[in-house]
Enzyme design. Structure first.
Site, PDB file in Angstrom:
ATOM      1  N   CYS A   1       0.804  -1.220   0.000  1.00  0.00           N
ATOM      2  CA  CYS A   1       0.000   0.000   0.000  1.00  0.00           C
ATOM      3  C   CYS A   1       0.838   1.271   0.000  1.00  0.00           C
ATOM      4  O   CYS A   1       0.349   2.337  -0.360  1.00  0.00           O
ATOM      5  CB  CYS A   1      -0.948   0.006   1.193  1.00  0.00           C
ATOM      6  SG  CYS A   1      -2.115  -1.377   1.199  1.00  0.00           S
TER       7      CYS A   1
ATOM      8  N   HIS B   1      -3.361   7.321   2.197  1.00  0.00           N
ATOM      9  CA  HIS B   1      -3.766   6.007   1.707  1.00  0.00           C
ATOM     10  C   HIS B   1      -5.177   5.737   2.194  1.00  0.00           C
ATOM     11  O   HIS B   1      -5.479   5.911   3.378  1.00  0.00           O
ATOM     12  CB  HIS B   1      -2.792   4.951   2.219  1.00  0.00           C
ATOM     13  CG  HIS B   1      -3.254   3.554   1.994  1.00  0.00           C
ATOM     14  ND1 HIS B   1      -3.705   3.107   0.771  1.00  0.00           N
ATOM     15  CD2 HIS B   1      -3.351   2.492   2.846  1.00  0.00           C
ATOM     16  CE1 HIS B   1      -4.053   1.842   0.870  1.00  0.00           C
ATOM     17  NE2 HIS B   1      -3.845   1.444   2.116  1.00  0.00           N
TER      18      HIS B   1
ATOM     19  N   ASN C   1     -10.048  -0.080  -0.327  1.00  0.00           N
ATOM     20  CA  ASN C   1      -8.588  -0.024  -0.289  1.00  0.00           C
ATOM     21  C   ASN C   1      -8.042  -0.555  -1.612  1.00  0.00           C
ATOM     22  O   ASN C   1      -8.126  -1.758  -1.894  1.00  0.00           O
ATOM     23  CB  ASN C   1      -8.080  -0.870   0.890  1.00  0.00           C
ATOM     24  CG  ASN C   1      -6.573  -0.800   1.073  1.00  0.00           C
ATOM     25  OD1 ASN C   1      -5.845  -0.393   0.172  1.00  0.00           O
ATOM     26  ND2 ASN C   1      -6.103  -1.214   2.230  1.00  0.00           N
TER      27      ASN C   1
END
Length: 323
Positions: free
Chosen positions: A114, A250, A280
């Site tokens: 990520c 993020h 996500n």
């Protein structure tokens, strides 16, 4: 005058299939209300059968090139952040290079889960500052729907597919905090925490694997480390939280986003939030949010933007840039 790495254009792509939370209710002990309350996620996009990470990345790259008013011949390199490449090798970036009709320069992938886009953006900045390249396509693209365990409600409802891309180019700056472009970055990793977020398979273990996560531990590390890395990057730039126009974090979990903003002493009105619509999307998360933030009219030329991310590894980092 000094050389800076400046954002010239940005774009994103989301697969056509939209998956609302209610779709999981038939197969899992979960509900739309449960998912929203714990994550802030309402829907996500899944890639179609046969649609690959490089396909998504190529579409985002074309959108970024259009926004910049450039064509592939103007680009020197492609850096693509992903944990879900089309193949073990070659790099998905070379597949984007071919799809764009780009027969020059170089292309490679970066893998920091990520945090991948922050790592890729910092790589691109270094290439530009060293004179290795003048214009670089920096892409985050993921198809995390391919590595989900659909019986694990704690993970499979969190992730989505998508891609974001930006064109980073060399420009002259005065060497002050008012310059456009990347002003500072901070990168970190700590392999001791591998077990709290990983995929339980891979090439050298001769297995495919699924994503595994210890949610409470990830949450604890994320809130602490994201605020720390943002402060370090701001310090390196000679700036403080009071100078920030937008945090573009993020997009993993709305609770993490809110807690990190609180630790930085910044209101949610200064945070670009897209997690409700995309879930996500790992390395695609930040460029996707930057592109959406620009299209909404939130991020404007001259704004000071802080991006921050944490992912498996653990790997985490941040970038301070002036739009």
């Amino acid at each position: 005058m000094i050389r800076r790495a400046v954002v010239r254009g940005i774009g994103h792509y989301l697969p056509e299939r939209v998956v609302p939370n209610s779709d999981f209710e038939a197969t899992l002990d979960t509900s739309d209300e449960w998912i929203r309350a714990r994550t802030g996620i309402e829907r996500r996009h899944f890639a179609a059968e046969g649609q690959t990470t490089s396909d998504l990345g190529t579409r985002a790259a074309r959108a970024a090139l259009d926004d910049a008013g450039l064509n592939p011949d103007d680009i020197d390199a492609i850096i693509l952040a992903t944990s879900t490449p089309d193949l073990t090798f070659p790099a998905a970036a070379t597949m984007v290079q071919e799809a764009l009709g780009m027969q020059h320069g170089f292309a490679y992938d970066v893998q920091a889960v990520c945090a991948g886009f922050v790592y890729a953006l910092t790589n691109a900045q270094a290439m530009i500052l060293s004179g290795q390249a003048d214009r670089i396509l920096v892409i985050g693209s993921e198809t995390f729907s391919r590595i989900m365990d659909w019986s694990d409600r704690s993970t499979c409802v969190l992730f989505g597919d998508g891609a974001g891309a930006l064109v980073l180019e060399a420009a002259e700056g005065a060497g002050t905090t008012e310059d456009r472009g990347i002003l500072a970055a901070d990168l970190n990793s700590d392999g001791r925490h591998r077990e709290i977020l990983y995929v339980d398979g891979g090439v050298s273990t001769n297995s495919t694997g699924h994503l595994r996560m210890q949610g409470k531990e990830v949450f604890r590390h994320a809130v602490e480390k994201l605020a720390q890395t943002a402060h370090r990057a701001l310090d390196r730039a000679g700036l403080g939280p009071e100078d920030v126009d937008w945090i573009v974090p993020h997009q993993a979990n709305l609770r993490i986003i809110k807690a990190t903003a609180q630790r930085m002493g910044l209101p949610m009105e200064k945070v670009v939030v897209t997690v409700q619509d995309h879930g996500n999307t790992s390395a695609a998360s930040i460029p996707l949010a930057l592109s959406v933030g620009k299209s909404r009219g939130q991020i404007k030329p001259g704004d000071l933007v802080v991006t921050e991310a944490i992912g498996g590894g653990l790997a985490w980092g941040s970038v301070v840039l002036r739009w």
